[in-house]
Scaffold this motif. Structure first.
Motif, PDB file in Angstrom:
ATOM      1  N   SER A   1      15.472   6.634 -22.238  1.00 58.90           N
ATOM      2  CA  SER A   1      16.330   6.484 -21.061  1.00 58.90           C
ATOM      3  C   SER A   1      17.786   6.687 -21.462  1.00 58.90           C
ATOM      4  O   SER A   1      18.166   6.532 -22.619  1.00 58.90           O
ATOM      5  CB  SER A   1      16.124   5.135 -20.373  1.00 58.90           C
TER       6      SER A   1
ATOM      7  N   VAL B   1      15.347  -1.664 -21.550  1.00 60.85           N
ATOM      8  CA  VAL B   1      15.840  -0.277 -21.599  1.00 60.85           C
ATOM      9  C   VAL B   1      14.898   0.534 -22.496  1.00 60.85           C
ATOM     10  O   VAL B   1      14.934   0.415 -23.722  1.00 60.85           O
ATOM     11  CB  VAL B   1      17.288  -0.244 -22.142  1.00 60.85           C
TER      12      VAL B   1
ATOM     13  N   LEU C   1      20.548   2.440 -15.529  1.00 61.68           N
ATOM     14  CA  LEU C   1      19.514   3.270 -16.148  1.00 61.68           C
ATOM     15  C   LEU C   1      19.401   4.639 -15.485  1.00 61.68           C
ATOM     16  O   LEU C   1      19.209   4.738 -14.267  1.00 61.68           O
ATOM     17  CB  LEU C   1      18.156   2.577 -16.047  1.00 61.68           C
TER      18      LEU C   1
ATOM     19  N   LEU D   1      21.592   5.421 -20.754  1.00 60.02           N
ATOM     20  CA  LEU D   1      22.350   4.315 -20.183  1.00 60.02           C
ATOM     21  C   LEU D   1      23.704   4.843 -19.717  1.00 60.02           C
ATOM     22  O   LEU D   1      24.425   5.488 -20.496  1.00 60.02           O
ATOM     23  CB  LEU D   1      22.519   3.233 -21.249  1.00 60.02           C
TER      24      LEU D   1
ATOM     25  N   ALA E   1      21.076  -2.531 -15.588  1.00 55.64           N
ATOM     26  CA  ALA E   1      20.327  -3.044 -16.745  1.00 55.64           C
ATOM     27  C   ALA E   1      21.134  -4.029 -17.578  1.00 55.64           C
ATOM     28  O   ALA E   1      20.560  -4.945 -18.180  1.00 55.64           O
ATOM     29  CB  ALA E   1      19.865  -1.879 -17.621  1.00 55.64           C
TER      30      ALA E   1
ATOM     31  N   LEU F   1      22.317  -2.090 -27.865  1.00 57.47           N
ATOM     32  CA  LEU F   1      22.874  -1.990 -26.511  1.00 57.47           C
ATOM     33  C   LEU F   1      24.240  -2.685 -26.463  1.00 57.47           C
ATOM     34  O   LEU F   1      25.193  -2.177 -25.867  1.00 57.47           O
ATOM     35  CB  LEU F   1      21.909  -2.607 -25.495  1.00 57.47           C
TER      36      LEU F   1
END
Ligand SMILES: CCCCCCCCCCCCCCCC(=O)SCCNC(=O)CCNC(=O)[C@H](O)C(C)(C)COP(=O)(O)OP(=O)(O)OC[C@H]1O[C@@H](n2cnc3c(N)ncnc32)[C@H](O)[C@@H]1OP(=O)(O)O
Length: 193
Positions: A118, A114, A142, A120, A150, A81
């Motif tokens: 999903s 997360v 999200l 982002l 998030a 991420l």
């Protein structure tokens, strides 16, 4: 521990203006390098981050978390991420300023898990510039541009000369690009912006 972040940007800055030749809002960028883990189209399990110019100095980015991106079962790895934010903020700086820059510092607040599957939605913007130092920040939501918040990230990018890449890159990869320039999927930065 307090969740209140320290002042941002951490030094006095000038307003960072988008370069006159920065692409207009809505422009989709595509990958900048075929083998970039963040955006490259030849990296099977990469993030394949999609990016698009927004208003002002904003960049909109998104990627979908796959099984290959897990840390805990069914959840995205935090480092991946952070990578998505590095990439999104790198594109924000590179495309809006049209200058080569590298990440000097990146901090990320992980506000919600997360899950795999999903998508982002990231929005990055320039927050200011002080000499070669460029400050930028981003938020990630999200599954929709207005979905639950998030992540947040803040980064310092340092403007560098093109020699940075030539002097430090592994010789065989530089050779591969020289032999096949289309691996660099986008045209070069302005040398004298
Ligand atoms: C045609 C156009 C197409 C456009 C198409 C665009 C597409 C574009 C997409 C790109 C998307 C890629 C997105 C991924 C971006 C990466 O992931 S880049 C890879 C990761 N980063 C790196 O490898 C950088 C490694 N670090 C370095 O090489 C060197 O430390 C640096 C950052 C270049 C700085 O070294 P330097 O040039 O010697 O400069 P230095 O004097 O040390 O630092 C400059 C200033 O920054 C400050 N600074 C440096 N590091 C820090 C730090 N960690 N904390 C606080 N301050 C710091 C220094 O204190 C100094 O401040 P002042 O003294 O000026 O006030």
């Amino acid at each position: 521990m307090s969740r209140v972040p320290p002042p941002w940007p951490p030094v006095e800055v000038e307003t960072a203006h988008r370069h006159p030749d920065a692409p207009p809002p809505g422009t989709k960028f595509g990958p900048h390098y075929a083998h970039c883990f963040g955006c490259g189209d030849e990296v099977e399990h990469g993030l394949h981050l999609q990016t698009e110019a927004g208003e002002g100095t904003a960049i909109h980015a998104q990627f979908t978390v796959t099984e290959a991106h897990q840390g805990a079962p069914g959840l995205a790895h935090g480092g991946l991420l952070a990578c998505a934010f590095d990439e999104a903020l790198g594109v924000t700086v590179g495309q809006q300023l049209r200058r080569p820059a590298v990440t000097g510092r990146l901090e990320t607040d992980f506000l919600a898990p997360v899950p795999v599957g999903s998508t982002l939605h990231i929005v990055g913007t320039l927050d200011g510039i002080a000499g070669r130092k460029v400050y930028a920040s981003a938020e990630g939501r999200l599954d929709a541009p207005d979905g639950p918040l998030a992540l947040r990230a803040r980064a310092l990018f340092v403007i560098v000369d093109f020699r940075h890449f030539v002097e430090h890159g592994r010789a065989e990869d530089l050779r591969a690009v020289a032999e096949n320039p289309s691996l660099l999927r986008q045209s070069r930065f302005d040398i004298n912006p």
